[in-house]
Design an enzyme around this catalytic site. Structure first.
Site, PDB file in Angstrom:
ATOM      1  N   GLU A   1       0.833  -1.212   0.000  1.00 39.47           N
ATOM      2  CA  GLU A   1       0.000   0.000   0.000  1.00 39.47           C
ATOM      3  C   GLU A   1       0.865   1.258   0.000  1.00 39.47           C
ATOM      4  O   GLU A   1       0.549   2.248  -0.673  1.00 39.47           O
ATOM      5  CB  GLU A   1      -0.929  -0.003   1.215  1.00 39.47           C
TER       6      GLU A   1
ATOM      7  N   ASP B   1       3.702  -4.270  -5.692  1.00 41.89           N
ATOM      8  CA  ASP B   1       4.286  -5.532  -5.227  1.00 41.89           C
ATOM      9  C   ASP B   1       5.809  -5.471  -5.281  1.00 41.89           C
ATOM     10  O   ASP B   1       6.494  -5.901  -4.337  1.00 41.89           O
ATOM     11  CB  ASP B   1       3.800  -6.692  -6.109  1.00 41.89           C
TER      12      ASP B   1
END
Length: 430
Positions: A295, A376
């Protein structure tokens, strides 16, 4: 304006026929994709890249059963929605509701020249109709499908209380905003698109600010994450990368569902991170840190800002194109209207604008999947590659998310890459 070979501003354009034909073409195409996905979900084994993972083998049948139930529901829901929208257009339900709103207005002593008030009454009528029509399917999804697979935690009382709160909040916030937008269009004339666009930017920023602190607490309990190892390590991570973390919250998502999530919000130097209590229960500390790192990657890489900028440019284009249709009397008469109310014009314009909206949504999904891969990669570069991999697998299985996905279906519908693609991309990062 030309669209798919048609000049949509030319006299005599068959607007209603265009909308009906296009909607059924899109429906047919999307059902074809759904059928491809349905047969993919019936495959007896998970993707080869996941077959060596013990947890996948243990939970594969559960994910398939949940996915198939949702797919079957999707077929019924899509057909119901398509028939409903077709009936609304063919039987001139919108003009009926507009005229009905005008009659109610006259009964309380107002004339037909109070367009904004009539627009608000019409909006309430439309919203109520939408709520009532969608209620049976919503109840079935929540209390049959979600219940069957162990996700639903809602009672009937909580379900209807949420429905009532949502309706009231939409009225308290939405109706005044709608009235202001219609008034701005009256004040600013043919150049209204720019002023409405500026107003909507301001409104959205205000809404993003007040939603977590004023609106979300009406539905969920939001509390500071208690002191401990998890809190300290998240704060250390935020400090390490310069993320201006001011508050760290946990939300009782388990009150309604076992699905999990995490996100951040806030402007400038006033950021907050929110963890669902279900995520804390489902993942260990390292995996939660990896997900938080993902995030934070969205923040570090300015994904939120980029999406916001693109969305606002799209909105400006949308309002500008609408300004070219607002005075088109044939657009209104094609759908059974004898007057040209601004709100109705925008609703009808959205019908004919839908081909562009479909393309835009598809392109935004492509960009969103790219952002997910980048986030990611950022989490892995922070040192959480192994934890992110195990966390993604664990959350995927806890949420019974589909492991087998048709490539066309996922490309068209998914804003996040399927799990095998994310794991493959993680392995390729040095």
């Amino acid at each position: 304006m030309s669209l798919l070979g048609f000049d949509l501003t030319a006299p005599g354009t068959p607007y209603k026929e265009f909308v009906l034909i296009f909607s059924w073409v899109v429906y047919t195409f999307e059902q074809y994709l759904s059928i491809r996905q349905y047969y993919k979900l019936k495959e007896p084994n998970p993707p080869k890249s996941l077959q060596d993972i013990e947890e996948v083998r243990e939970n594969f049948k559960k994910t398939q059963a949940y996915g198939l139930d949702k797919a079957k529901y999707g077929f019924v829901s899509a057909l119901f929605g398509q028939i409903q929208s077709t009936i609304i257009i063919v039987w001139d339900i919108l003009p009926f509701l507009w005229d009905l709103s005008g009659k109610w207005l006259e009964q309380v002593g107002y004339g037909t020249d109070y367009e904004i008030i009539q627009s608000l009454i019409f909006t309430v009528n439309m919203t109520l109709m939408s709520y009532l029509l969608s209620l049976p399917l919503s109840l079935y999804y929540t209390f049959v499908i979600e219940e069957r697979h162990g996700f639903n935690k809602m009672t009937l009382g909580l379900f209807f209380m949420d429905l009532l709160k949502g309706f009231l909040i939409a009225g308290v916030i939405g109706l005044p905003i709608l009235a202001l937008v219609l008034q701005i269009i009256r004040w600013t004339g043919d150049n209204f698109y720019f002023y409405v666009w500026i107003f909507m930017i301001i409104f959205n920023l205000v809404l993003l600010t007040i939603y977590p602190t004023l609106i979300q607490p009406l539905f969920n309990k939001v509390e500071p994450l208690e002191k401990g190892d998890l809190r300290e390590r998240i704060e250390e991570l935020a400090s390490r990368i310069g993320f201006p973390l001011k508050k760290l919250y946990v939300i009782d998502g388990s009150k309604r569902s076992n699905h999990s999530n995490a996100y951040f919000y806030g402007f400038f130097k006033n950021k907050r991170i929110v963890l669902y209590d279900t995520l804390i229960d489902q993942a260990d500390t390292g995996e939660i840190l990896a997900i938080v790192g993902h995030e934070l990657g969205h923040w570090y890489l300015n994904h939120t800002v980029k999406v916001l900028v693109v969305s606002q440019i799209h909105n400006l284009f949308l309002f500008y194109v609408f300004s070219q249709f607002i005075h088109n009397s044939e657009l209104y008469s094609s759908f059974g209207f004898t007057s040209r109310p601004t709100l109705i014009g925008f609703l009808l314009f959205q019908f004919i604008y839908s081909p562009i909206e479909n393309i835009f949504s598809f392109l935004m999904n492509i960009k969103s999947r790219q952002h997910e891969f980048e986030a990611d990669a950022y989490s892995k570069k922070l040192g959480y590659g192994a934890q992110l991999r195990s966390g993604l697998i664990k959350i995927q299985l806890k949420n019974l998310s589909n492991l087998n996905n048709d490539k066309w279906f996922s490309a068209y519908h998914f804003s996040h890459p399927p799990l095998p693609e994310r794991l493959s991309a993680l392995e390729k990062i040095d």
